[in-house]
Enzyme design. Structure first.
Site, PDB file in Angstrom:
ATOM      1  N   GLU A  18       0.836  -1.208   0.000  1.00  0.00           N
ATOM      2  CA  GLU A  18       0.000   0.000   0.000  1.00  0.00           C
ATOM      3  C   GLU A  18       0.868   1.255   0.000  1.00  0.00           C
ATOM      4  OE1 GLU A  18      -3.164  -0.256  -1.188  1.00  0.00           O
ATOM      5  OE2 GLU A  18      -3.371  -1.692   0.428  1.00  0.00           O
ATOM      6  N   SER A  52     -25.137   6.379 -17.279  1.00  0.00           N
ATOM      7  CA  SER A  52     -24.880   5.327 -16.298  1.00  0.00           C
ATOM      8  C   SER A  52     -26.191   4.841 -15.703  1.00  0.00           C
ATOM      9  CB  SER A  52     -23.975   5.850 -15.182  1.00  0.00           C
ATOM     10  OG  SER A  52     -23.908   4.927 -14.109  1.00  0.00           O
ATOM     11  N   LEU A 109     -12.215  -0.089  -3.509  1.00  0.00           N
ATOM     12  CA  LEU A 109     -12.044  -1.271  -4.364  1.00  0.00           C
ATOM     13  C   LEU A 109     -11.833  -0.886  -5.821  1.00  0.00           C
ATOM     14  CD1 LEU A 109     -14.739  -3.597  -2.755  1.00  0.00           C
ATOM     15  CD2 LEU A 109     -12.299  -3.427  -2.226  1.00  0.00           C
ATOM     16  N   SER A 111     -13.397   1.229  -8.085  1.00  0.00           N
ATOM     17  CA  SER A 111     -14.443   1.313  -9.104  1.00  0.00           C
ATOM     18  C   SER A 111     -14.030   2.271 -10.214  1.00  0.00           C
ATOM     19  CB  SER A 111     -15.764   1.771  -8.466  1.00  0.00           C
ATOM     20  OG  SER A 111     -15.600   3.023  -7.803  1.00  0.00           O
ATOM     21  N   SER A 112     -13.271   3.309  -9.873  1.00  0.00           N
ATOM     22  CA  SER A 112     -12.835   4.266 -10.900  1.00  0.00           C
ATOM     23  C   SER A 112     -11.887   3.620 -11.895  1.00  0.00           C
ATOM     24  CB  SER A 112     -12.179   5.482 -10.248  1.00  0.00           C
ATOM     25  OG  SER A 112     -11.049   5.106  -9.488  1.00  0.00           O
ATOM     26  N   ASP A 156      -3.949   0.253  -9.661  1.00  0.00           N
ATOM     27  CA  ASP A 156      -5.357  -0.109  -9.835  1.00  0.00           C
ATOM     28  C   ASP A 156      -5.685  -0.435 -11.286  1.00  0.00           C
ATOM     29  OD1 ASP A 156      -5.464   0.451  -7.168  1.00  0.00           O
ATOM     30  OD2 ASP A 156      -6.548   2.339  -7.392  1.00  0.00           O
TER      31      ASP A 156
END
EC number: 2.7.1.6
Length: 365
Positions: A18, A52, A109, A111-112, A156
């Protein structure tokens, strides 16, 4: 060349590593079964139209008008990818893009990154643009850094685009070299428990950027290209920077140790390293919040082999390696601890390592 397609990209959990990615270090994420899906239709008029299923309204503008700040909210991540690809010289024209997904929002988590990755795969494939997925990850990261304004590292997007099922992705964020290492807790009678603490992110953007500035300043003072290059304890630094550097150096070492254990099939032994990671993030990097710490303490007290926050911190999720038979009891222990502290009830589930972004079909309706 196809004009339509449906593309899917997963969220991610970081097993360990991290705040190392923007320090040219090592990370070890897995992709989640939770994903973002983009239904894409290529247009002939160079208009980008975005909608969306999770948000009201539609965003629409010409691709030639894309620039940082032109689109905000969730659509900024979509528009930013098209902008980054065009800035890199790739002929991306107009699209109708409909977004859907089940990656929990605000849980850390990614999402982007899932949204960026699904968009990148959709618009390049339907435009006949062939790019290595590592380059796609770089461009998706640029979209988030420069178009959206979030100074994230490349972990990510790499996890979302490059992951394999039942494997963790060891990524060298300097070279983008990757190794897929088997990660299948169930085969060892274990489970990876995810606890969404529901803790609201507190000052995450500003604090994240501040940590990044601290690290870059420390590297500059130490005369190294990045903290990844530092060996041993830092010296001759402002007092505030010493624990920040200590976390990054020790976390890189933990990532490589976990990778070694997984290669040897010793998954049950990674737990103490996960816990040490959390302690470092709590004490040296100072990115946890009470909900994260309470969850980790409850999980360890209930017998988890190891537990840590995952993601940028200041809220979000905790993960724990637990005996498969004890997963429910561990989840219940966190709920009880949260009730005792008056926190919002958390949500828990067990995670498996999923595959990265892919085309999944043709549009319906």
């Amino acid at each position: 060349m196809a004009r339509d397609g449906v593309f899917e990209a997963p969220g991610r959990i970081n097993l360990i590593g991290e705040h190392t990615d923007y320090n040219d270090g090592f990370v070890l994420p897995i992709a989640l079964p939770h994903s973002v899906r983009v239904q894409a239709h290529r247009r002939d008029d160079d208009v980008l139209r975005m909608a969306s299923r999770q948000a009201a309204g539609t965003a629409e503008l010409g691709v030639a008008d894309l620039r940082p700040g032109a689109v905000t909210g969730w659509a900024g991540y979509v528009a930013g990818v098209v902008w980054a690809l065009r800035e890199a010289g790739h002929p991306i024209g107009g699209f109708d893009l409909l977004v859907d997904g089940n990656v929990p929002l605000g849980a850390g988590l990614s999402s982007s990154a899932a949204l960026e990755s699904a968009t990148a795969l959709a618009v390049t494939e339907l435009s006949g643009v062939e790019l290595d997925r590592r380059e796609l990850a770089r461009l998706a990261q640029r979209a988030e850094n420069e178009f959206v304004g979030m100074p994230c590292g490349i972990m990510d997007q790499s996890a979302s685009l490059l992951a394999w099922e039942r494997h963790a992705l060891l990524l060298d964020t300097r070279t983008l070299a990757v190794e897929h290492i088997p990660f299948d807790p169930a085969a060892a009678g274990l489970a990876l428990l995810v606890v969404d603490t529901k803790a609201p992110h507190r000052l995450v953007d500003g604090e994240y950027a501040a940590r990044r500035r601290d690290c870059h300043r420390a590297a500059e003072l130490l005369g190294v290209p990045a903290l990844r290059d530092l060996v041993g304890e830092p010296h001759d630094l402002p007092e505030k920077l010493v624990p920040r550097v200590r976390h990054v150096v020790s976390e890189n070492a933990r990532v490589l140790e976990v990778a070694d254990l997984l290669r040897e099939g010793r998954i049950g032994e990674i737990g103490p390293l996960m816990t040490a990671s959390h302690e470092s993030l709590r004490d040296d990097y100072e990115v946890t919040v009470p909900e994260l710490d309470v969850a980790v303490d409850a999980l360890l007290h209930e017998g988890a082999l190891g537990a840590r926050m995952t993601g940028g911190g200041f809220g979000g999720c905790v993960i724990a390696l637990v005996e498969e038979s004890a997963a429910d009891a561990c989840a219940a222990a966190v709920r009880a601890a949260f009730a005792g502290h008056g926190y919002t009830e958390p949500e828990s589930w067990t995670a498996t390592a999923a595959a990265g972004a892919r085309r999944v079909g043709e549009p319906v309706g």
